[in-house]
Write a protein that holds these residues in place. Sequence first.
Motif, PDB file in Angstrom:
ATOM      1  N   GLY A 157      39.298  37.935  27.005  1.00 53.39           N
ATOM      2  CA  GLY A 157      39.344  38.747  28.188  1.00 53.39           C
ATOM      3  C   GLY A 157      39.050  37.946  29.436  1.00 53.39           C
ATOM      4  N   TRP A 158      38.892  38.650  30.505  1.00 54.17           N
ATOM      5  CA  TRP A 158      38.583  38.050  31.802  1.00 54.17           C
ATOM      6  C   TRP A 158      37.141  37.571  31.827  1.00 54.17           C
ATOM      7  CZ3 TRP A 158      41.990  37.529  35.868  1.00 54.17           C
ATOM      8  CH2 TRP A 158      43.228  38.132  35.687  1.00 54.17           C
ATOM      9  N   ILE A 159      36.884  36.454  32.516  1.00 46.73           N
ATOM     10  CA  ILE A 159      35.509  35.965  32.686  1.00 46.73           C
ATOM     11  C   ILE A 159      35.286  35.613  34.155  1.00 46.73           C
ATOM     12  CG2 ILE A 159      35.228  35.120  30.322  1.00 46.73           C
ATOM     13  CD1 ILE A 159      35.732  32.297  31.384  1.00 46.73           C
ATOM     14  N   VAL A 160      34.034  35.643  34.570  1.00 46.32           N
ATOM     15  CA  VAL A 160      33.657  35.230  35.917  1.00 46.32           C
ATOM     16  C   VAL A 160      33.305  33.755  35.868  1.00 46.32           C
ATOM     17  CG1 VAL A 160      31.993  35.528  37.786  1.00 46.32           C
ATOM     18  CG2 VAL A 160      32.795  37.525  36.498  1.00 46.32           C
ATOM     19  N   ASP A 161      33.910  32.964  36.762  1.00 47.79           N
ATOM     20  CA  ASP A 161      33.616  31.530  36.842  1.00 47.79           C
ATOM     21  C   ASP A 161      32.340  31.366  37.653  1.00 47.79           C
ATOM     22  OD1 ASP A 161      33.449  28.817  37.171  1.00 47.79           O
ATOM     23  OD2 ASP A 161      35.242  28.635  38.398  1.00 47.79           O
ATOM     24  N   SER A 162      31.232  31.234  36.981  1.00 50.20           N
ATOM     25  CA  SER A 162      29.945  31.143  37.675  1.00 50.20           C
ATOM     26  C   SER A 162      29.562  29.701  37.979  1.00 50.20           C
ATOM     27  CB  SER A 162      28.857  31.807  36.830  1.00 50.20           C
ATOM     28  OG  SER A 162      28.732  31.139  35.595  1.00 50.20           O
ATOM     29  N   LEU A 188      30.695  44.172  53.404  1.00 45.79           N
ATOM     30  CA  LEU A 188      30.070  43.117  52.613  1.00 45.79           C
ATOM     31  C   LEU A 188      31.167  42.244  52.032  1.00 45.79           C
ATOM     32  CD1 LEU A 188      27.503  41.911  51.267  1.00 45.79           C
ATOM     33  CD2 LEU A 188      27.976  43.424  49.336  1.00 45.79           C
ATOM     34  N   SER A 189      31.185  40.986  52.439  1.00 49.54           N
ATOM     35  CA  SER A 189      32.173  40.048  51.899  1.00 49.54           C
ATOM     36  C   SER A 189      31.620  39.414  50.629  1.00 49.54           C
ATOM     37  CB  SER A 189      32.477  38.946  52.917  1.00 49.54           C
ATOM     38  OG  SER A 189      33.054  39.507  54.061  1.00 49.54           O
ATOM     39  N   VAL A 190      32.441  39.420  49.602  1.00 53.05           N
ATOM     40  CA  VAL A 190      32.054  38.837  48.322  1.00 53.05           C
ATOM     41  C   VAL A 190      33.221  38.010  47.815  1.00 53.05           C
ATOM     42  CG1 VAL A 190      31.394  39.329  45.946  1.00 53.05           C
ATOM     43  CG2 VAL A 190      30.560  40.790  47.782  1.00 53.05           C
ATOM     44  N   ARG A 191      32.946  36.824  47.350  1.00 47.69           N
ATOM     45  CA  ARG A 191      33.978  35.987  46.746  1.00 47.69           C
ATOM     46  C   ARG A 191      33.643  35.832  45.267  1.00 47.69           C
ATOM     47  NH1 ARG A 191      35.329  30.301  49.286  1.00 47.69           N
ATOM     48  NH2 ARG A 191      36.249  31.681  50.816  1.00 47.69           N
ATOM     49  N   ILE A 192      34.560  36.272  44.431  1.00 45.26           N
ATOM     50  CA  ILE A 192      34.379  36.186  42.982  1.00 45.26           C
ATOM     51  C   ILE A 192      35.592  35.473  42.404  1.00 45.26           C
ATOM     52  CG2 ILE A 192      34.151  37.485  40.837  1.00 45.26           C
ATOM     53  CD1 ILE A 192      32.923  39.737  42.487  1.00 45.26           C
ATOM     54  N   ARG A 193      35.355  34.474  41.605  1.00 45.36           N
ATOM     55  CA  ARG A 193      36.458  33.772  40.952  1.00 45.36           C
ATOM     56  C   ARG A 193      36.543  34.236  39.509  1.00 45.36           C
ATOM     57  NH1 ARG A 193      37.608  27.301  40.379  1.00 45.36           N
ATOM     58  NH2 ARG A 193      39.319  27.561  38.929  1.00 45.36           N
ATOM     59  N   LEU A 194      37.676  34.845  39.176  1.00 45.15           N
ATOM     60  CA  LEU A 194      37.910  35.321  37.821  1.00 45.15           C
ATOM     61  C   LEU A 194      38.864  34.376  37.112  1.00 45.15           C
ATOM     62  CD1 LEU A 194      38.476  39.101  38.569  1.00 45.15           C
ATOM     63  CD2 LEU A 194      36.409  38.018  37.703  1.00 45.15           C
ATOM     64  N   VAL A 195      38.625  34.172  35.827  1.00 44.00           N
ATOM     65  CA  VAL A 195      39.503  33.349  35.007  1.00 44.00           C
ATOM     66  C   VAL A 195      40.232  34.279  34.051  1.00 44.00           C
ATOM     67  CG1 VAL A 195      39.636  31.434  33.368  1.00 44.00           C
ATOM     68  CG2 VAL A 195      37.900  31.411  35.192  1.00 44.00           C
ATOM     69  N   ALA A 196      41.557  34.241  34.126  1.00 46.54           N
ATOM     70  CA  ALA A 196      42.390  35.129  33.302  1.00 46.54           C
ATOM     71  C   ALA A 196      42.406  34.676  31.848  1.00 46.54           C
ATOM     72  CB  ALA A 196      43.819  35.147  33.850  1.00 46.54           C
ATOM     73  N   PRO A 197      42.631  35.616  30.948  1.00 39.93           N
ATOM     74  CA  PRO A 197      42.738  35.253  29.533  1.00 39.93           C
ATOM     75  C   PRO A 197      44.035  34.475  29.284  1.00 39.93           C
ATOM     76  CG  PRO A 197      43.296  37.558  29.843  1.00 39.93           C
ATOM     77  CD  PRO A 197      42.816  37.053  31.168  1.00 39.93           C
ATOM     78  N   ARG A 198      44.048  33.673  28.237  1.00 39.76           N
ATOM     79  CA  ARG A 198      45.270  32.975  27.823  1.00 39.76           C
ATOM     80  C   ARG A 198      46.095  33.941  26.990  1.00 39.76           C
ATOM     81  NH1 ARG A 198      45.719  27.184  27.089  1.00 39.76           N
ATOM     82  NH2 ARG A 198      44.527  26.279  28.784  1.00 39.76           N
ATOM     83  N   LEU A 199      47.330  34.131  27.408  1.00 41.69           N
ATOM     84  CA  LEU A 199      48.197  35.089  26.736  1.00 41.69           C
ATOM     85  C   LEU A 199      49.428  34.387  26.174  1.00 41.69           C
ATOM     86  CD1 LEU A 199      48.173  37.891  29.461  1.00 41.69           C
ATOM     87  CD2 LEU A 199      46.765  37.777  27.406  1.00 41.69           C
ATOM     88  N   GLU A 200      49.911  34.884  25.068  1.00 40.41           N
ATOM     89  CA  GLU A 200      51.152  34.361  24.498  1.00 40.41           C
ATOM     90  C   GLU A 200      52.348  34.774  25.356  1.00 40.41           C
ATOM     91  OE1 GLU A 200      51.595  32.238  21.951  1.00 40.41           O
ATOM     92  OE2 GLU A 200      49.419  32.092  21.839  1.00 40.41           O
ATOM     93  N   LYS A 201      52.338  36.029  25.817  1.00 43.80           N
ATOM     94  CA  LYS A 201      53.422  36.568  26.643  1.00 43.80           C
ATOM     95  C   LYS A 201      52.862  37.006  27.983  1.00 43.80           C
ATOM     96  CE  LYS A 201      56.174  39.531  24.943  1.00 43.80           C
ATOM     97  NZ  LYS A 201      56.720  40.740  24.298  1.00 43.80           N
ATOM     98  N   GLN A 208      48.120  43.212  34.021  1.00 42.39           N
ATOM     99  CA  GLN A 208      46.800  43.688  33.618  1.00 42.39           C
ATOM    100  C   GLN A 208      46.124  44.303  34.836  1.00 42.39           C
ATOM    101  OE1 GLN A 208      44.384  40.847  31.533  1.00 42.39           O
ATOM    102  NE2 GLN A 208      45.737  40.897  29.760  1.00 42.39           N
ATOM    103  N   THR A 209      45.180  45.192  34.581  1.00 43.49           N
ATOM    104  CA  THR A 209      44.445  45.862  35.646  1.00 43.49           C
ATOM    105  C   THR A 209      42.968  45.490  35.547  1.00 43.49           C
ATOM    106  OG1 THR A 209      45.998  47.704  35.600  1.00 43.49           O
ATOM    107  CG2 THR A 209      43.878  48.090  36.677  1.00 43.49           C
ATOM    108  N   ILE A 210      42.419  45.045  36.669  1.00 46.55           N
ATOM    109  CA  ILE A 210      40.988  44.746  36.780  1.00 46.55           C
ATOM    110  C   ILE A 210      40.389  45.852  37.626  1.00 46.55           C
ATOM    111  CG2 ILE A 210      39.270  43.099  37.594  1.00 46.55           C
ATOM    112  CD1 ILE A 210      41.510  40.962  37.404  1.00 46.55           C
ATOM    113  N   THR A 211      39.282  46.435  37.167  1.00 50.14           N
ATOM    114  CA  THR A 211      38.687  47.577  37.864  1.00 50.14           C
ATOM    115  C   THR A 211      37.222  47.306  38.198  1.00 50.14           C
ATOM    116  OG1 THR A 211      40.181  49.074  36.686  1.00 50.14           O
ATOM    117  CG2 THR A 211      38.241  50.056  37.701  1.00 50.14           C
ATOM    118  N   TRP A 212      36.848  47.635  39.436  1.00 53.55           N
ATOM    119  CA  TRP A 212      35.460  47.563  39.883  1.00 53.55           C
ATOM    120  C   TRP A 212      34.975  48.983  40.160  1.00 53.55           C
ATOM    121  CZ3 TRP A 212      39.122  44.021  41.388  1.00 53.55           C
ATOM    122  CH2 TRP A 212      38.826  42.684  41.190  1.00 53.55           C
ATOM    123  N   THR A 213      33.691  49.204  39.961  1.00 54.51           N
ATOM    124  CA  THR A 213      33.081  50.480  40.310  1.00 54.51           C
ATOM    125  C   THR A 213      31.913  50.220  41.261  1.00 54.51           C
ATOM    126  OG1 THR A 213      31.613  50.423  38.396  1.00 54.51           O
ATOM    127  CG2 THR A 213      33.703  51.592  38.130  1.00 54.51           C
TER     128      THR A 213
END
Length: 70
Positions: free
Chosen positions: A1-6, A28-41, A45-50
């Motif tokens: 799945g998705w991970i946060v690059d900390s 509030l400005s926030v910078r988050i770097r997400l690393v996508a999963p490796r997919l065959e195809k 995808q949808t990323i959701t924040w609450t």
Amino acid sequence: GWIVDSTSAQHSHPWPMSDFTAAPHDDLSVRIRLVAPRLEKSQWQTITWTANAGGQEIGPVSLKVFVGGR
């Protein structure tokens, strides 16, 4: 799945951090770097924040992204 690059030095706040607090009507400005999963195809995808305000969940906010496959 998705991970946060900390490990990236480009963030504007200390890591690890997953909770952000803003006063009412503030921005509030926030910078988050997400690393996508490796997919065959490639696929969409949808990323959701609450968010929580006054003990109640508000939102959610979703971002639809196209992830390229191998």
